[in-house]
Enzyme design. Structure first.
Site, mmCIF file in Angstrom:
data_model
loop_
_atom_site.group_PDB
_atom_site.id
_atom_site.type_symbol
_atom_site.label_atom_id
_atom_site.label_comp_id
_atom_site.label_asym_id
_atom_site.label_seq_id
_atom_site.Cartn_x
_atom_site.Cartn_y
_atom_site.Cartn_z
ATOM 1 N N ASP A 31 0.846 -1.202 0.000
ATOM 2 C CA ASP A 31 0.000 0.000 0.000
ATOM 3 C C ASP A 31 0.875 1.243 0.000
ATOM 4 O O ASP A 31 2.114 1.164 0.041
ATOM 5 C CB ASP A 31 -0.941 0.008 1.215
ATOM 6 N N LYS A 53 4.036 0.423 -1.997
ATOM 7 C CA LYS A 53 3.616 -0.059 -3.321
ATOM 8 C C LYS A 53 4.702 0.122 -4.386
ATOM 9 O O LYS A 53 4.858 -0.735 -5.266
ATOM 10 C CB LYS A 53 2.331 0.630 -3.778
ATOM 11 N N GLY A 77 -5.299 -2.291 -4.979
ATOM 12 C CA GLY A 77 -4.718 -0.954 -4.955
ATOM 13 C C GLY A 77 -4.972 -0.186 -6.233
ATOM 14 O O GLY A 77 -4.744 -0.701 -7.336
ATOM 15 N N SER A 117 -14.318 -2.181 -12.106
ATOM 16 C CA SER A 117 -15.301 -1.215 -11.623
ATOM 17 C C SER A 117 -16.518 -1.147 -12.530
ATOM 18 O O SER A 117 -16.400 -1.168 -13.757
ATOM 19 C CB SER A 117 -14.654 0.172 -11.539
ATOM 20 N N TYR A 141 -10.735 7.719 -14.747
ATOM 21 C CA TYR A 141 -10.700 6.582 -13.825
ATOM 22 C C TYR A 141 -11.354 5.367 -14.463
ATOM 23 O O TYR A 141 -10.762 4.277 -14.515
ATOM 24 C CB TYR A 141 -11.405 6.924 -12.509
ATOM 25 N N LYS A 179 -11.588 7.282 2.941
ATOM 26 C CA LYS A 179 -11.831 7.605 1.542
ATOM 27 C C LYS A 179 -12.351 9.019 1.330
ATOM 28 O O LYS A 179 -12.453 9.489 0.190
ATOM 29 C CB LYS A 179 -12.802 6.597 0.923
ATOM 30 N N HIS A 188 -21.513 9.342 4.195
ATOM 31 C CA HIS A 188 -21.634 10.801 4.199
ATOM 32 C C HIS A 188 -22.938 11.278 4.837
ATOM 33 O O HIS A 188 -22.941 12.249 5.606
ATOM 34 C CB HIS A 188 -21.507 11.341 2.777
ATOM 35 N N GLY A 204 -33.657 15.562 -7.288
ATOM 36 C CA GLY A 204 -33.935 14.467 -8.218
ATOM 37 C C GLY A 204 -33.343 13.146 -7.808
ATOM 38 O O GLY A 204 -33.293 12.200 -8.609
ATOM 39 N N SER A 205 -32.898 13.033 -6.546
ATOM 40 C CA SER A 205 -32.209 11.808 -6.107
ATOM 41 C C SER A 205 -33.107 10.576 -6.086
ATOM 42 O O SER A 205 -32.614 9.458 -6.025
ATOM 43 C CB SER A 205 -31.596 12.014 -4.723
ATOM 44 N N ARG A 210 -28.661 3.213 -7.787
ATOM 45 C CA ARG A 210 -27.401 2.479 -7.881
ATOM 46 C C ARG A 210 -27.561 1.078 -7.291
ATOM 47 O O ARG A 210 -28.434 0.838 -6.460
ATOM 48 C CB ARG A 210 -26.287 3.208 -7.123
#
Length: 313
Positions: A31, A53, A77, A117, A141, A179, A188, A204-205, A210
Site C-alpha cells: 500500500d 507499493k 490498490g 469497476s 478513472y 476515503k 456521508h 432528483g435523487s 445504484r
C-alpha cells in the site's frame, strides 16, 4: 503467502479480515500510507509484513523471484477518485501498475484477482453485462479500469493460471472512513447527521438508482472465485438498484430524523455522473456461485450501527 495490494484500503482490508477468519495470517500488505489514517484499517488484523507499493513494484520488475510461495495476489490498490483528471497519473497508477503485476503473476503462475469497476458501464440504462458493447467510461478513472479489462481479456486466451476481475458496483461498509469524498453516500449522510446537519441529497435523487452491495458480500464473492480457481471478469453487485432517496430514508429512520436538504446538482458532474447501475449476475451464477446478499436495509443498518456504537436502536 497471500499478497494484497491496497491492503490498508477499504476492500483490501476487508479481504484480509476475511482471510484471517479462514486462518490465513501469512499476508503481505502492499500500500501507500501517505494517508497515515489508513493504518487503523489493518491495526487489528494479522499480517506477516508490509511494503510500500513502489518498492513492491520495483522488486517484482527487477527480480522475478523476489517473492516465493505466493498462493494468490489480490490486487485492490488503485486511485479510486473519479474526480481525478490527471490522466498521466491515473494511467500510470491504475493501468501500467496493474499490467506489471499481472504479467509477473502469469510468469510465476500465481492466481491474480483484481478490482475492476462498474463505472466502465457509463450511462447504461438497463442491467449491465460484462461485454464490451455495454462499456462507455465517463472519466479517466473508468477508462483506466476498462482498458485493463481489455488487456486481461487478451491475457486470458493464453494464461495458464487464474485471472479474475470483479467489477465492483457501489460497495459500502466498514473501513471506508479514510476515503473522504469517495466514501459511500451512506457514510456521508450519517456523518452529516452526526455533526448536526440535515442530510443532503441532489435534487432528483429519487431518480438516481445504484446497485449497492455490502462490503462483506463483495469480499465473499471474491474469495469464492479464488477458492474455485475461476477466471474471467464478473459483476460484483447485488443485482438490485436502489435510489439515493430510499437509502437516505433508512438512515433517517435510524437517527429518528425526518428532514432532508436538497441541493442543486453540481455543474462539474453533469455528463460525468452515473445515474443508474444494476448488475446482471447471470455470468457469476453460471460459475456456481449462489448469491445470498444482505438486503439494502439490513446492510445499511448494520453498517450505521457500527458508525454509531453509542446509540441504542
Amino acid at each position: 503467502m497471500v499478497i494484497v495490494t491496497g491492503g490498508a484500503g477499504f476492500i483490501g482490508s476487508n479481504i484480509i479480515h476475511s482471510l484471517n477468519e479462514k486462518n490465513y495470517t501469512d499476508i503481505l500488505v502492499v500500500d501507500n500510507l501517505n494517508n497515515g489514517i489508513k493504518f487503523s484499517n489493518i491495526s487489528d488484523l494479522h499480517i506477516s509484513d508490509y511494503i510500500d507499493k513502489e518498492s513492491f513494484r520495483m522488486s517484482i520488475l527487477t527480480n522475478k523471484n523476489f517473492f516465493r510461495n505466493v498462493e494468490a495476489v489480490f490486487h485492490e490498490g488503485a486511485c479510486t477518485d473519479t474526480t481525478e483528471w490527471n490522466g498521466k497519473y491515473m494511467m500510470h497508477n491504475n493501468y501500467q501498475y496493474s499490467k506489471d503485476l499481472l504479467n509477473w503473476c502469469i510468469q510465476q503462475s500465481i492466481p491474480f484477482l483484481y478490482a475492476s469497476s462498474a463505472s466502465v458501464y457509463g450511462h447504461c440504462k438497463d442491467e449491465c453485462l460484462e461485454e464490451s458493447k455495454y462499456e462507455s467510461p465517463l472519466n479517466i478513472y473508468s477508462y483506466s479500469k476498462m482498458l485493463f479489462d481489455h488487456y486481461v481479456r487478451k491475457a486470458l486466451t493464453t494464461a495458464k493460471s487464474p485471472i479474475c476481475g470483479c467489477r465492483y458496483f457501489n460497495v459500502y461498509g466498514e473501513k471506508e472512513t479514510h476515503k473522504n469524498n469517495m466514501a459511500s453516500i451512506i457514510f456521508h449522510l450519517n456523518k452529516q447527521i452526526q455533526t448536526g446537519k440535515d442530510p443532503q441529497l441532489f435534487i432528483g435523487s429519487h431518480n438516481f438508482k445504484r446497485d449497492f452491495i455490502y462490503v462483506k458480500d463483495a469480499v465473499s464473492i471474491k474469495l469464492w472465485l479464488w477458492e474455485k480457481t475461476i477466471s474471467g471478469i464478473f459483476n460484483c453487485g447485488s443485482g438490485v438498484a436502489t435510489s439515493f432517496q430510499e437509502v437516505a430514508e433508512i438512515i433517517l429512520e435510524f437517527h429518528k430524523k425526518n428532514e432532508i436538504e436538497y441541493i442543486p446538482f453540481p455543474e462539474s458532474l453533469k455528463g460525468f455522473y452515473q445515474k443508474f447501475t444494476k448488475a446482471n449476475l447471470t455470468k457469476l451464477k453460471k460459475t456456481g456461485y449462489v448469491p445470498s446478499f444482505k438486503h439494502i436495509k439490513i446492510g445499511v443498518l448494520e453498517y450505521i450501527k457500527s458508525l454509531n456504537p453509542t446509540m441504542k436502536r
